[in-house]
Enzyme design. Structure first.
Site, PDB file in Angstrom:
ATOM      1  CD  GLU A   1       0.116  -5.249   5.928  1.00  0.00           C
ATOM      2  OE1 GLU A   1       0.198  -5.942   4.879  1.00  0.00           O
ATOM      3  OE2 GLU A   1      -0.127  -4.029   5.913  1.00  0.00           O
TER       4      GLU A   1
ATOM      5  CG  HIS B   1      -2.852  -3.138   3.957  1.00  0.00           C
ATOM      6  ND1 HIS B   1      -1.867  -2.447   4.598  1.00  0.00           N
ATOM      7  CD2 HIS B   1      -3.596  -2.218   3.319  1.00  0.00           C
ATOM      8  CE1 HIS B   1      -1.992  -1.155   4.372  1.00  0.00           C
ATOM      9  NE2 HIS B   1      -3.037  -0.982   3.594  1.00  0.00           N
TER      10      HIS B   1
ATOM     11  CB  CYS C   1      -1.003  -0.047   1.140  1.00  0.00           C
ATOM     12  SG  CYS C   1      -2.386   1.060   0.859  1.00  0.00           S
TER      13      CYS C   1
HETATM   14  N1  GLN Z   1      -3.325   6.413   0.891  1.00  0.00           N
HETATM   15  C1  GLN Z   1      -2.125   6.131   1.608  1.00  0.00           C
HETATM   16  C2  GLN Z   1      -0.937   6.882   1.025  1.00  0.00           C
HETATM   17  O1  GLN Z   1      -1.045   7.524   0.044  1.00  0.00           O
HETATM   18  C3  GLN Z   1      -1.820   4.645   1.629  1.00  0.00           C
HETATM   19  C4  GLN Z   1      -2.855   3.929   2.442  1.00  0.00           C
HETATM   20  C5  GLN Z   1      -2.374   2.679   3.103  1.00  0.00           C
HETATM   21  O2  GLN Z   1      -1.176   2.410   3.201  1.00  0.00           O
HETATM   22  N2  GLN Z   1      -3.299   1.937   3.646  1.00  0.00           N
HETATM   23  O3  GLN Z   1       0.104   6.823   1.584  1.00  0.00           O
END
Ligand code: GLN
Length: 196
Positions: free
Chosen positions: A177, A175, A81
């Site tokens: 994890e 994610h 992410c």
């Molecule tokens: N939207 C977040 C970002 O731009 C990422 C979101 C996440 O890691 N769950 O960093």
């Protein structure tokens, strides 16, 4: 090497969950906050969180160049992410001054799924992961707008790329994890084992 030591970048984000997933897949996880600590690890996970903050903290803690060098040296890195954003060579919908560590020749759009649907789960088929789809948890998630010739798309959702690998760098929009299914971590631990 049976038990690789894998760092989790602990500037910001869901570090604890990754440490647990690494322990469950046969690696020794350890939080990494300082550049010197990069010398003692075989691979690195960059967690989910908030990539703008992570980028700022990396600059403040003098980690930006050491992390870029770590990636360039061919050390295995896995970003989830916000971590996916940090291993992208180029970003869309990011602040002008947002830095990344790079590693994958791809353009990642921040918050791409977030605008449509803040958070959702979906079954994701990931190339190289046997046993059926993994549970993808997407939280204000990015997607991959395009990849370069060297990058391999491992998974898509709704027509958008959500998992990519280029050499020793792996990235997912979602994610793993946060679920009990740690097959993506197992894939990464395997990459690390084959590198050292
Ligand atoms: N939207 C977040 C970002 O731009 C990422 C979101 C996440 O890691 N769950 O960093």
């Amino acid at each position: 090497m049976t038990t690789p030591t894998i760092g989790v970048l602990a500037l910001q984000g869901d570090v604890r969950e990754h440490l647990k997933a690494l322990a469950d897949t046969g690696a020794q996880g350890r939080p990494v906050r300082r550049a010197e600590e990069l010398d003692a690890i075989d691979g690195l996970v960059i967690p989910g969180g908030e990539s703008t903050t992570m980028s700022k903290l990396a600059v403040v803690f003098g980690m930006l160049e050491p992390l870029r060098a770590f990636v360039r040296a061919g050390k295995p890195v896995y970003g989830t992410c916000a971590g996916m954003i940090m291993v992208a060579d180029k970003l869309l919908d990011a602040r002008e001054d947002q830095e990344t560590f790079g590693g994958i020749d791809m353009i990642v759009r921040r918050n791409a799924f977030g605008r449509q649907n803040e958070s959702f789960e979906a079954a994701i088929d990931v190339a190289g992961i046997p046993g059926g789809p993994v549970e993808g948890v997407f939280i204000r998630a990015p997607w991959v707008e395009s990849v370069g010739a060297e990058a391999e798309v491992l998974a898509t959702y709704d027509g958008h790329t959500v998992a990519v690998r280029q050499g020793n760098v792996l990235a997912t929009s979602f994610h793993p994890e946060l679920t009990g299914d740690h097959r993506v971590h197992a894939l990464f631990v395997d990459m690390v084992r084959h590198t050292v």
